[in-house]
Design an enzyme around this catalytic site. Structure first.
Site, PDB file in Angstrom:
ATOM      1  N   ASP A  32       0.850  -1.202   0.000  1.00 51.19           N
ATOM      2  CA  ASP A  32       0.000   0.000   0.000  1.00 51.19           C
ATOM      3  C   ASP A  32       0.877   1.242   0.000  1.00 51.19           C
ATOM      4  O   ASP A  32       2.001   1.212   0.505  1.00 51.19           O
ATOM      5  CB  ASP A  32      -0.908  -0.003   1.249  1.00 51.19           C
ATOM      6  CG  ASP A  32      -2.217   0.715   1.006  1.00 51.19           C
ATOM      7  OD1 ASP A  32      -2.199   1.953   0.888  1.00 51.19           O
ATOM      8  OD2 ASP A  32      -3.253   0.040   0.911  1.00 51.19           O
ATOM      9  N   TYR A 144     -11.489   7.965 -12.684  1.00 50.17           N
ATOM     10  CA  TYR A 144     -11.744   6.645 -12.095  1.00 50.17           C
ATOM     11  C   TYR A 144     -12.379   5.708 -13.126  1.00 50.17           C
ATOM     12  O   TYR A 144     -11.854   4.634 -13.420  1.00 50.17           O
ATOM     13  CB  TYR A 144     -12.664   6.823 -10.890  1.00 50.17           C
ATOM     14  CG  TYR A 144     -12.942   5.559 -10.101  1.00 50.17           C
ATOM     15  CD1 TYR A 144     -11.977   5.001  -9.271  1.00 50.17           C
ATOM     16  CD2 TYR A 144     -14.190   4.933 -10.160  1.00 50.17           C
ATOM     17  CE1 TYR A 144     -12.246   3.858  -8.526  1.00 50.17           C
ATOM     18  CE2 TYR A 144     -14.466   3.804  -9.419  1.00 50.17           C
ATOM     19  CZ  TYR A 144     -13.493   3.261  -8.596  1.00 50.17           C
ATOM     20  OH  TYR A 144     -13.762   2.119  -7.858  1.00 50.17           O
TER      21      TYR A 144
HETATM   22  P1  NAD Z   1      -9.966   2.194  -0.327  1.00 50.78           P
HETATM   23  O1  NAD Z   1      -9.737   3.607  -0.755  1.00 50.78           O
HETATM   24  O2  NAD Z   1     -10.474   1.951   1.054  1.00 50.78           O
HETATM   25  O3  NAD Z   1      -8.642   1.335  -0.512  1.00 50.78           O
HETATM   26  C1  NAD Z   1      -7.755   1.527  -1.575  1.00 50.78           C
HETATM   27  C2  NAD Z   1      -6.352   1.264  -1.054  1.00 50.78           C
HETATM   28  O4  NAD Z   1      -5.420   1.402  -2.127  1.00 50.78           O
HETATM   29  C3  NAD Z   1      -5.933   2.257   0.037  1.00 50.78           C
HETATM   30  O5  NAD Z   1      -5.354   1.558   1.114  1.00 50.78           O
HETATM   31  C4  NAD Z   1      -4.907   3.164  -0.663  1.00 50.78           C
HETATM   32  O6  NAD Z   1      -3.956   3.709   0.234  1.00 50.78           O
HETATM   33  C5  NAD Z   1      -4.307   2.196  -1.671  1.00 50.78           C
HETATM   34  N1  NAD Z   1      -3.741   2.866  -2.854  1.00 50.78           N
HETATM   35  C6  NAD Z   1      -4.318   3.830  -3.611  1.00 50.78           C
HETATM   36  N2  NAD Z   1      -3.499   4.181  -4.617  1.00 50.78           N
HETATM   37  C7  NAD Z   1      -2.387   3.411  -4.502  1.00 50.78           C
HETATM   38  C8  NAD Z   1      -1.188   3.317  -5.235  1.00 50.78           C
HETATM   39  N3  NAD Z   1      -0.958   4.098  -6.305  1.00 50.78           N
HETATM   40  N4  NAD Z   1      -0.245   2.424  -4.838  1.00 50.78           N
HETATM   41  C9  NAD Z   1      -0.448   1.645  -3.745  1.00 50.78           C
HETATM   42  N5  NAD Z   1      -1.582   1.702  -2.997  1.00 50.78           N
HETATM   43  C10 NAD Z   1      -2.541   2.573  -3.377  1.00 50.78           C
HETATM   44  O7  NAD Z   1     -10.962   1.519  -1.403  1.00 50.78           O
HETATM   45  P2  NAD Z   1     -11.733   0.127  -1.315  1.00 50.78           P
HETATM   46  O8  NAD Z   1     -13.152   0.408  -1.100  1.00 50.78           O
HETATM   47  O9  NAD Z   1     -11.042  -0.809  -0.404  1.00 50.78           O
HETATM   48  O10 NAD Z   1     -11.568  -0.372  -2.827  1.00 50.78           O
HETATM   49  C11 NAD Z   1     -10.559  -1.302  -3.189  1.00 50.78           C
HETATM   50  C12 NAD Z   1     -10.650  -1.611  -4.667  1.00 50.78           C
HETATM   51  O11 NAD Z   1     -11.937  -2.115  -5.003  1.00 50.78           O
HETATM   52  C13 NAD Z   1     -10.400  -0.390  -5.561  1.00 50.78           C
HETATM   53  O12 NAD Z   1      -9.651  -0.786  -6.676  1.00 50.78           O
HETATM   54  C14 NAD Z   1     -11.794  -0.003  -5.994  1.00 50.78           C
HETATM   55  O13 NAD Z   1     -11.774   0.618  -7.262  1.00 50.78           O
HETATM   56  C15 NAD Z   1     -12.503  -1.349  -6.037  1.00 50.78           C
HETATM   57  N6  NAD Z   1     -13.941  -1.168  -5.830  1.00 50.78           N
HETATM   58  C16 NAD Z   1     -14.444  -0.916  -4.577  1.00 50.78           C
HETATM   59  C17 NAD Z   1     -15.799  -0.712  -4.423  1.00 50.78           C
HETATM   60  C18 NAD Z   1     -16.419  -0.445  -3.062  1.00 50.78           C
HETATM   61  O14 NAD Z   1     -17.641  -0.319  -2.958  1.00 50.78           O
HETATM   62  N7  NAD Z   1     -15.639  -0.378  -2.002  1.00 50.78           N
HETATM   63  C19 NAD Z   1     -16.663  -0.756  -5.529  1.00 50.78           C
HETATM   64  C20 NAD Z   1     -16.091  -0.980  -6.780  1.00 50.78           C
HETATM   65  C21 NAD Z   1     -14.739  -1.209  -6.925  1.00 50.78           C
END
Ligand code: NAD
Length: 330
Positions: A32, A144
């Protein structure tokens, strides 16, 4: 025992996925850059002998030996992905490129987390995987939505050109414990406002719909896709097809918290999709997965968690004035 690299490990989904994989007896390397994730989410795992944590930004190349890679690294809430849109699109495109190159080099399988946002403001409802979507390529959500669409293209090109083992899931709105109260997502925002006796902020009329999947169901689905045979490539919708209007969601949260908060209505953010509901026939038929936790049960568990959180809300490490800081919901 497999070695699994989980990117975005400190985020909402990532922390749950790491915990589940460790409980199943695997070795997990969490990665992360801590931009929107929190080390606190991983504290319970840090002493586990099969867990290690790497600070790295996936927009830079990475070389780690693993059997599987789960790419969850990307800010997911509009508030946070719009705060630094250029970093968001770089994370989606360059980050996925770097992880595909790693998968190719190490012979690993990449499970890539795409999103229902690839469908944009859909003309088809519910959304099937065959639907190509309706996305504004230059709007404030494009960093996004288009980033995720380009990342999907890369996954399938690596699969076709190099035979890289890939699996793509399109995740729909997910909620549950470890959601950040600060990220502006609708469930955590409504719950926090209800618990504090503040008005619930409704964007638009509240008649727009969403389908909410509880985190345990989502993690189970992700694991089933991860361990599926090599020919299961996707894309596969992963979400709960039970669809509610945001007014209904607000009413459920008010009832479950016993709150007397009122609703205040603000204008709908640009390109906010009016309807969102997954057709999950494909994953049901292929793997037998479907969600089992009802919205009421999931909300009750989430409310219990957020009761303990609202007193010490954590903010992400990036600066809000780096870009447009728009409130929004997914
Ligand atoms: P979140 O923001 O809680 O977690 C994302 C994590 O990625 C964070 O810990 C952040 O620090 C890390 N991160 C961001 N950019 C980074 C980089 N360049 N290098 C390394 N780490 C990086 O989001 P989430 O809800 O846990 O979502 C996780 C994944 O699931 C994402 O890819 C998101 O697009 C996908 N997603 C989530 C949802 C949802 O409802 N939560 C819905 C659709 C898709």
């Amino acid at each position: 025992m497999k070695t699994i690299l989980v990117t975005g490990a400190a985020g909402f989904l990532g922390a749950h996925v790491c915990k589940r994989l460790l409980a199943d007896g695997h070795r997990v390397i969490g990665l992360d850059n801590f931009s929107t994730g929190f080390r606190a989410n991983l504290v319970p795992l840090l002493d586990h002998s099969s867990f290690s944590l790497v600070k790295h930004d996936i927009t830079q190349p990475v070389d780690i030996v693993a059997d599987y890679i789960i790419n969850l690294a990307c800010p997911a809430s509009p508030r946070w992905y719009q705060a630094d849109p250029i970093q968001t699109i770089k994370t989606s495109f360059l980050g996925t490129l770097n992880l595909l190159e790693l998968a190719q080099k190490r012979g690993a399988t990449l499970l890539h987390a795409s999103t229902s946002e690839v469908y944009g403001s859909p003309f088809e409802h519910p959304q099937k995987e065959e639907y190509w979507g309706n996305v504004n390529p230059i709007g404030i959500r494009a960093c996004y939505d288009e980033g995720k669409r380009a990342a999907e293209s890369l996954c399938f090109d690596f699969h076709r050109v190099y035979g890289t083992s890939v699996k793509v899931v399109r995740i729909f709105n997910t909620y549950g414990p470890l959601m950040s109260v600060a990220d502006g997502r609708v469930v955590s925002t409504f719950v926090a406002q209800a618990l504090k006796g503040e008005p619930l902020t409704m964007f638009g009329s509240g008649l727009q719909t969403r389908s909410f999947c509880y985190i345990d169901d989502l993690v189970e689905g992700l694991c089933q896709v991860l361990w599926s045979s090599e020919d299961v490539v996707g894309p596969l919708n992963l979400g709960n097809p039970y669809e509610v209007t945001l007014l209904e969601l607000a009413q459920k949260i008010l009832a479950l918290t016993g709150s007397e908060s009122k609703l205040v209505f603000d204008p709908l953010p640009q390109d906010d999709p009016p309807q969102r509901c997954p057709d999950i026939t494909k994953i049901k038929t292929l793997l037998g997965w479907s969600p089992v936790v009802s919205l009421e049960d999931g909300l009750a568990r989430t409310i219990e968690y957020l009761k303990g959180e609202i007193s010490h809300v954590q903010s992400p490490s990036f600066s809000a004035d780096k870009g447009i800081f728009k409130q929004g919901i997914i």
